[in-house]
Enzyme design. Structure first.
Site, PDB file in Angstrom:
ATOM      1  N   ASP A  97       0.863  -1.177   0.000  1.00 57.70           N
ATOM      2  CA  ASP A  97       0.000   0.000   0.000  1.00 57.70           C
ATOM      3  C   ASP A  97       0.903   1.232   0.000  1.00 57.70           C
ATOM      4  O   ASP A  97       2.022   1.199   0.502  1.00 57.70           O
ATOM      5  CB  ASP A  97      -0.908  -0.026   1.234  1.00 57.70           C
ATOM      6  N   SER A  98       0.407   2.308  -0.546  1.00 55.40           N
ATOM      7  CA  SER A  98       1.243   3.495  -0.761  1.00 55.40           C
ATOM      8  C   SER A  98       1.431   4.350   0.485  1.00 55.40           C
ATOM      9  O   SER A  98       2.295   5.218   0.511  1.00 55.40           O
ATOM     10  CB  SER A  98       0.603   4.363  -1.836  1.00 55.40           C
ATOM     11  N   GLY A  99       0.593   4.154   1.491  1.00 49.52           N
ATOM     12  CA  GLY A  99       0.528   5.084   2.609  1.00 49.52           C
ATOM     13  C   GLY A  99      -0.681   5.992   2.502  1.00 49.52           C
ATOM     14  O   GLY A  99      -0.947   6.796   3.386  1.00 49.52           O
ATOM     15  N   GLY A 100      -1.441   5.844   1.409  1.00 46.92           N
ATOM     16  CA  GLY A 100      -2.624   6.682   1.229  1.00 46.92           C
ATOM     17  C   GLY A 100      -3.656   6.482   2.319  1.00 46.92           C
ATOM     18  O   GLY A 100      -4.328   7.438   2.734  1.00 46.92           O
ATOM     19  N   PHE A 101      -3.798   5.250   2.808  1.00 50.76           N
ATOM     20  CA  PHE A 101      -4.777   5.024   3.871  1.00 50.76           C
ATOM     21  C   PHE A 101      -4.358   5.731   5.146  1.00 50.76           C
ATOM     22  O   PHE A 101      -5.203   6.211   5.914  1.00 50.76           O
ATOM     23  CB  PHE A 101      -4.980   3.534   4.139  1.00 50.76           C
ATOM     24  N   ASP A 151      -2.723   8.137  -2.896  1.00 50.38           N
ATOM     25  CA  ASP A 151      -4.060   8.655  -3.181  1.00 50.38           C
ATOM     26  C   ASP A 151      -4.589   9.385  -1.959  1.00 50.38           C
ATOM     27  O   ASP A 151      -3.974   9.384  -0.889  1.00 50.38           O
ATOM     28  CB  ASP A 151      -5.022   7.530  -3.585  1.00 50.38           C
ATOM     29  N   GLN A 198     -11.314   6.448  -6.680  1.00 47.61           N
ATOM     30  CA  GLN A 198     -11.912   7.093  -5.519  1.00 47.61           C
ATOM     31  C   GLN A 198     -13.248   7.713  -5.930  1.00 47.61           C
ATOM     32  O   GLN A 198     -13.891   7.219  -6.843  1.00 47.61           O
ATOM     33  CB  GLN A 198     -10.941   8.120  -4.924  1.00 47.61           C
ATOM     34  N   GLY A 225     -11.512   3.648  -0.949  1.00 51.81           N
ATOM     35  CA  GLY A 225     -12.531   4.483  -0.337  1.00 51.81           C
ATOM     36  C   GLY A 225     -13.813   3.792   0.034  1.00 51.81           C
ATOM     37  O   GLY A 225     -14.833   4.436   0.260  1.00 51.81           O
ATOM     38  N   ASP A 275      -8.097  -7.556   0.786  1.00 50.10           N
ATOM     39  CA  ASP A 275      -7.212  -7.707   1.947  1.00 50.10           C
ATOM     40  C   ASP A 275      -7.858  -7.077   3.161  1.00 50.10           C
ATOM     41  O   ASP A 275      -8.750  -6.229   3.029  1.00 50.10           O
ATOM     42  CB  ASP A 275      -5.883  -6.991   1.695  1.00 50.10           C
ATOM     43  N   CYS A 313     -13.602 -27.560   9.705  1.00 50.23           N
ATOM     44  CA  CYS A 313     -12.351 -26.923   9.291  1.00 50.23           C
ATOM     45  C   CYS A 313     -11.209 -27.934   9.379  1.00 50.23           C
ATOM     46  O   CYS A 313     -11.101 -28.677  10.349  1.00 50.23           O
ATOM     47  CB  CYS A 313     -12.056 -25.717  10.186  1.00 50.23           C
ATOM     48  N   CYS A 315      -7.912 -27.137   9.405  1.00 54.83           N
ATOM     49  CA  CYS A 315      -6.637 -26.540   9.807  1.00 54.83           C
ATOM     50  C   CYS A 315      -6.041 -27.275  11.005  1.00 54.83           C
ATOM     51  O   CYS A 315      -6.728 -27.992  11.727  1.00 54.83           O
ATOM     52  CB  CYS A 315      -6.804 -25.053  10.106  1.00 54.83           C
ATOM     53  N   CYS A 318      -7.795 -26.731  14.456  1.00 54.08           N
ATOM     54  CA  CYS A 318      -9.010 -27.523  14.677  1.00 54.08           C
ATOM     55  C   CYS A 318      -8.706 -29.014  14.789  1.00 54.08           C
ATOM     56  O   CYS A 318      -9.446 -29.758  15.450  1.00 54.08           O
ATOM     57  CB  CYS A 318     -10.013 -27.259  13.554  1.00 54.08           C
ATOM     58  N   HIS A 344      -5.835 -19.993  12.403  1.00 53.96           N
ATOM     59  CA  HIS A 344      -7.143 -20.543  12.039  1.00 53.96           C
ATOM     60  C   HIS A 344      -7.938 -19.570  11.167  1.00 53.96           C
ATOM     61  O   HIS A 344      -8.506 -19.962  10.144  1.00 53.96           O
ATOM     62  CB  HIS A 344      -7.954 -20.876  13.293  1.00 53.96           C
TER      63      HIS A 344
END
Length: 381
Positions: A97-101, A151, A198, A225, A275, A313, A315, A318, A344
């Site tokens: 991620d660019s750092g925009g968030f 952004d 956006q 956004g 994500d 599940c 995994c 479990c 999990h």
């Protein structure tokens, strides 16, 4: 832009009664099958989960955050260590991620200007300035396989003039970021860049941004956004609206979604990537995903419950641990509690997406989605 760009994404299956599809992204550190959920390793590590566990689960790409890696340990140090892959020894793909968030979430520490973002470090208060160009350069030092443009993200409920201004700046930064990325590609960088749609929650602005981004010479794009405090019905409405105007030949990434409901809705809209920190964040609070809803392991009713968290599940959590034991280590604040719950939850979401891919290939995704959510909402845990 070279063969990597031209042959970047293959669509391998389409659902006949929705926009859901399967594909393969060909990236520098291996192919990534889509739809794909990407665990978030903000600071170069997915919290409480080792890279070996991530490989064991089957993840082909994870995230890191440019803002945080830039501040500490620093992009130059990461580059010296062999980029993110050498530094972390995760030899599959990284999206950064660019750092925009952080421009959005740390609003009290930044000032947005036409040429970039001035901000104070949330670590020591030091001043820094991000531009579309130097954010691309930083991500090149990190050796990102997919990097995001800088952004301006706006929250739910802002006024139209603020949304228009944010979109104007983001669109300008898009062109500047792409120009710098192409220079870096010419210099030998193998990673790709995604611009970001956006427009806040204004339908015409979303359309304008989606059509602009789709017209660009980039191998994929992101929808930003969303999932920023709006009601679920607004998320669904705006996502369905936005995807009408995107280039359907390219992979589509919706940023920051990690609940089964949002993931399945996104897949039905033709989204290929998503994500979220949510599965590991709730794990640290003793919440487990199950096929019958969310299970809070702290509840007293599990004190003598020797069944697995989720009998459906497969995994290793479990298979090997009981609810009683997991409750015990959570109450005792043992580190292992976060490790097992995080493993999990990530396994669970990865399996959900694998099952979704299977249903798309078999031509019955809408039925799969309906039946899966009906069971999940039964809350019979």
């Amino acid at each position: 832009m070279g063969s990597l760009i031209e042959n970047f994404f293959d669509i391998t299956a389409r659902d006949s009664s929705s926009n859901a599809r399967c594909g393969v992204m060909h990236l520098p550190h291996g192919d990534v099958r889509t739809p794909v959920f990407m665990p978030v390793g903000t600071k170069g590590t997915v919290k409480a989960v080792s890279k070996d566990d991530l490989e064991e689960i089957g993840f082909e790409i994870i995230l890191a955050n440019t803002y945080h890696m830039y501040l500490r340990p620093g992009a130059d140090l990461v580059q010296e260590g062999g980029g993110l892959h050498g530094f972390t020894r995760w030899n599959r793909n990284f999206l950064t991620d660019s750092g925009g968030f952080q421009v959005f979430s740390l609003s009290s520490l930044r000032k947005i200007k036409n040429d970039g973002v001035e901000f104070r470090s949330d670590i020591d208060g030091s001043k820094h300035f991000f531009t579309p160009e130097n954010v691309v350069q930083t991500q090149v030092k990190l050796n990102s396989d997919i990097q995001m443009q800088l952004d301006v993200c706006t929250g739910f409920g802002v006024e139209r003039k603020d949304a228009e201004n944010a979109l104007r700046i983001t669109s300008d930064w898009t062109k500047r970021a792409i120009s710098e990325w192409k220079k870096q590609r010419d210099a030998g960088y193998k990673g790709i860049l995604f611009p970001i749609i956006q427009g806040n929650f204004f339908e015409d602005l979303r359309q304008k941004s989606a059509e602009f981004v789709s017209s660009l010479d980039t191998p994929g794009f992101a929808i930003g956004g969303l999932s920023v405090g709006e009601p679920p019905e607004m998320f669904t409405k705006m996502l369905r609206h936005t995807v009408q105007f995107v280039d359907r030949t390219k992979p589509c990434y919706v940023m920051g979604i990690g609940t089964p409901e949002y993931i399945l809705e996104a897949i039905s809209c033709g989204v290929d990537m998503f994500d979220c920190v949510q599965p590991t964040r709730v794990a640290r609070h003793g919440l487990y995903f199950t096929h019958h809803g969310m299970l809070s392991i702290k509840q007293k009713r599990f004190e003598r419950d020797f069944l697995p968290v989720d009998s459906e599940c497969g995994c290793k959590v479990c298979r090997n641990y009981s609810r009683a034991y997991l409750r015990h280590i959570f109450r005792e604040q043992e580190i292992l509690s976060s490790m097992l719950a995080s493993y999990h939850n990530l396994y669970f979401l990865n399996q959900l997406v694998k099952d979704a891919r299977k249903s798309i290939n078999e031509g019955n995704f809408p039925i799969f989605k309906e039946e899966w959510l009906k069971q999940f909402h039964s809350n019979a845990v």
